[in-house]
Design an enzyme around this catalytic site. Sequence first.
Site, PDB file in Angstrom:
ATOM      1  N   ASP A  69      52.068 -25.291  11.936  1.00 42.13           N
ATOM      2  CA  ASP A  69      51.135 -24.449  11.207  1.00 42.13           C
ATOM      3  C   ASP A  69      49.819 -24.423  11.972  1.00 42.13           C
ATOM      4  O   ASP A  69      49.272 -25.488  12.302  1.00 42.13           O
ATOM      5  CB  ASP A  69      50.908 -24.993   9.791  1.00 42.13           C
ATOM      6  CG  ASP A  69      50.295 -23.973   8.856  1.00 42.13           C
ATOM      7  OD1 ASP A  69      49.296 -23.344   9.247  1.00 42.13           O
ATOM      8  OD2 ASP A  69      50.802 -23.815   7.730  1.00 42.13           O
TER       9      ASP A  69
ATOM     10  N   TYR B 117      40.902  -8.974   5.023  1.00 44.85           N
ATOM     11  CA  TYR B 117      41.756  -9.186   6.196  1.00 44.85           C
ATOM     12  C   TYR B 117      40.988  -8.877   7.479  1.00 44.85           C
ATOM     13  O   TYR B 117      40.942  -9.691   8.409  1.00 44.85           O
ATOM     14  CB  TYR B 117      43.006  -8.307   6.112  1.00 44.85           C
ATOM     15  CG  TYR B 117      43.697  -8.137   7.447  1.00 44.85           C
ATOM     16  CD1 TYR B 117      44.375  -9.201   8.043  1.00 44.85           C
ATOM     17  CD2 TYR B 117      43.650  -6.921   8.131  1.00 44.85           C
ATOM     18  CE1 TYR B 117      44.982  -9.054   9.286  1.00 44.85           C
ATOM     19  CE2 TYR B 117      44.264  -6.764   9.364  1.00 44.85           C
ATOM     20  CZ  TYR B 117      44.923  -7.836   9.937  1.00 44.85           C
ATOM     21  OH  TYR B 117      45.520  -7.692  11.162  1.00 44.85           O
TER      22      TYR B 117
END
Length: 333
Positions: free
Chosen positions: A63, A151
């Site tokens: 991750d 975003y």
Amino acid sequence: MASAPLVAVTGAEGFIGSHLTEALVASGHRVRAMAQYNSFSSYGWLETLAPEVLAEVEIVLGDVRDPGSVRGLVTGAETVYHLAALIAIPYSYQAPHSYVDTNVTGTLNVLEAVRHLEIPRLVHTSTSETYGTAQTVPITEDHPINTQSPYAASKAGGDRLADSYHASFETPVVTLRPFNTFGPRQSMRAVIPTVIGQVASGSREITLGDLRPTRDFTFVADTAQAFIAVGTAPADAVVGRTFNAGTGGEISVGDLVRLIGKVMEADLDVSEDEQRIRPAASEVMRLVADASRLRAATGWAPGHDLEQGLARTVEFFRDPANLARYKTDIYNI
């Protein structure tokens, strides 16, 4: 005989990442590919690659939000391609903290690992959404940054970190800013697979958001080659710079639907779905790239026009095994 150079890819299990992984292997690289850790031990789209391709790929679960995962991934790599990101604009309205965690902090972790391990090259992924609605066209890299969604803001934050690390620490980073990439394996969160998926599932009544915005669509194989171009070009040509990757052409969503109908030989009836429409001030109305800087620095140029790319994408979605991976009957946020 010297072994093939090792490169590392974050976000390798995703749409563009899996195509880049394939292209890197085809160009003679060994790839260490990070797929996001999950309890299903899923490698995402990497699982669909040919066995001879996967033979040159070391897949690791990790991750980018975890510094240790990132450090282990990039150790020994000659080039790092950083593609891991949360991408869906509508979901960023609901979960903005998640976007900062992945797109900003995740990028910081990659930059820190590359800096301290002295990796020779980092290719950082931006997005055309950071420009917002075009103020001048075509959009050059000098266009103002105008982030109209959480975003886009999170991606711009990552971009600014990349720029700062080059300025502060001489980290050898180059930023690639793809415009709207499309092709096989793309999420139903994007307009082209949304339309093609609905048609391939038998529907002729297509539901979409706003039909007016225009976009510059680049076929995914060409975007992958743009990444390799900036990843392998001489350092003095690319390091410390940002490059647009796009075709220079634009088409409205409404005209795009008509073109897809032509390619799929289907008469389509299109209606707008309110839940698919962005907040008015958040909708980016026009994006069209000027990629002349990338062409001058690396020689890159797209190899597919829109209709050619659509034909290959339609072929993918018409395969029942591929279509079965998608939920075409719901709005995929």
